[in-house]
Design an enzyme around this catalytic site. Structure first.
Site, mmCIF file in Angstrom:
data_model
loop_
_atom_site.group_PDB
_atom_site.id
_atom_site.type_symbol
_atom_site.label_atom_id
_atom_site.label_comp_id
_atom_site.label_asym_id
_atom_site.label_seq_id
_atom_site.Cartn_x
_atom_site.Cartn_y
_atom_site.Cartn_z
ATOM 1 N N CYS A 15 0.872 -1.179 0.000
ATOM 2 C CA CYS A 15 0.000 0.000 0.000
ATOM 3 C C CYS A 15 0.911 1.232 0.000
ATOM 4 O O CYS A 15 2.122 1.113 0.236
ATOM 5 C CB CYS A 15 -0.859 -0.001 1.253
ATOM 6 N N CYS A 99 2.447 6.300 8.405
ATOM 7 C CA CYS A 99 1.559 6.510 7.264
ATOM 8 C C CYS A 99 0.671 7.741 7.522
ATOM 9 O O CYS A 99 0.131 7.893 8.627
ATOM 10 C CB CYS A 99 0.695 5.270 7.079
ATOM 11 N N GLU A 129 0.073 -0.425 15.664
ATOM 12 C CA GLU A 129 -0.770 0.755 15.345
ATOM 13 C C GLU A 129 -1.691 1.081 16.508
ATOM 14 O O GLU A 129 -1.876 2.244 16.875
ATOM 15 C CB GLU A 129 -1.594 0.483 14.082
#
Ligand code: SF4
Length: 281
Positions: A15, A99, A129
């Site tokens: 991604c 990100c 995360e």
């Protein structure tokens, strides 16, 4: 030779969050020949090994306490505020490859926390995360990975719901519905990354076109597990591998079509190696 027709799914692979982190690491490695990275840069052993050969050293939070005057990469999952504080104390330069989608989510959670909202996060316990998200609330938010962990009768009547970026959209909305049906007012924040949730639908379409599917991902990738399951549901002849050596010739019959796809943490070069191996069968 089995005469197999092999195609790689062009939408599979890293991604943009992971591409960004890997590019940032490669840039620093070109400049200084070594770089520390806090946790696996991506949940894929082969990619980690490739970058290790170029000088990337994976460290954990324990190692960070003892490190001074170095550059340390923060990977796409992001980090809690405590990591930034420690870096300052130890004179570490953080190369922040969190990100942008995760950073935005961290900011939203922080602003909810500042407004004194009661925060629930649908996410995997202990996932990097999620630790970063929890850190925005001084570890006060409640994390749950399954609705069964919550006692619906004793939940607050008003709550703010967030999700880890890689959770399933369907499950998230099911949870939201269950909470509402139990008389809870939910401030719903769908924070699932569309790089992942859209991939689910695209992959289901891709795997239906082939006799056999080889799904390539690291055994530690949460996203890999979710997407593999989606592929298997749409094509039961789906096999999981982490590297070309794991491909088993007995999976394939004569002249079959084979689709290769992978997780958001799977590098394209690895899917190409798997393709080459299958073509030799
Ligand atoms: S899956 Fe989405 S949120 Fe997670 S690193 Fe990739 S782009 Fe970012």
């Amino acid at each position: 030779m089995k005469g197999l027709q092999v195609h790689i799914d062009t939408h599979s692979g890293f991604c943009f969050g992971v591409v960004y982190a890997v590019e940032m690491a490669e840039e620093i490695l070109d400049e200084q020949g070594h770089l520390y990275c806090l946790g696996d840069i991506v949940h894929n052993d082969e990619e980690v090994a490739r970058l290790a050969r170029r000088g990337l050293k994976i460290i954990d939070h324990g190692d960070l306490y003892g490190l001074r005057d170095e550059k340390v990469l923060i990977r796409a999952h992001g980090e809690p505020p405590a990591t930034y504080e420690l870096a300052l104390k130890n004179n570490l330069t953080l190369i922040d490859a969190s990100c942008p989608v995760v950073l935005k989510l961290q900011n939203r959670i922080k602003s909810s926390f500042d407004k004194k909202e009661t925060i629930y996060i649908y996410g995997k316990h202990g996932h990097a995360e999620v630790i970063g998200l929890l850190g925005q609330t001084g570890n006060k938010a409640v994390v749950f990975q399954d609705i069964s962990e919550l006692d619906l009768d004793s939940l607050p009547r008003n709550l703010t719901l967030y999700s880890q970026t890689t959770k399933s959209t369907d499950k998230f909305y099911e949870i939201n519905e269950t909470l509402r049906k139990n008389g809870i007012t939910v401030n719903t924040n769908d924070t699932i990354c569309r790089q992942v949730s859209n991939r689910d639908k695209d992959l289901r379409e891709f795997v239906r076109k082939y006799d056999k599917i080889v799904f390539v991902a690291g055994s530690k990738s949460s996203n890999g597990k979710v997407l593999f399951k989606a592929c298997q549901e749409s094509n039961p002849n789906t096999y999981f591998v982490s590297n070309p050596e794991q491909v088993d010739p007995s999976w394939f019959g004569q002249d079959e079509s084979v689709g290769i796809c992978g997780a958001t943490s799977t590098p394209m070069w690895l899917m190409e190696q798997v393709k080459e191996r299958i073509l030799t069968l």
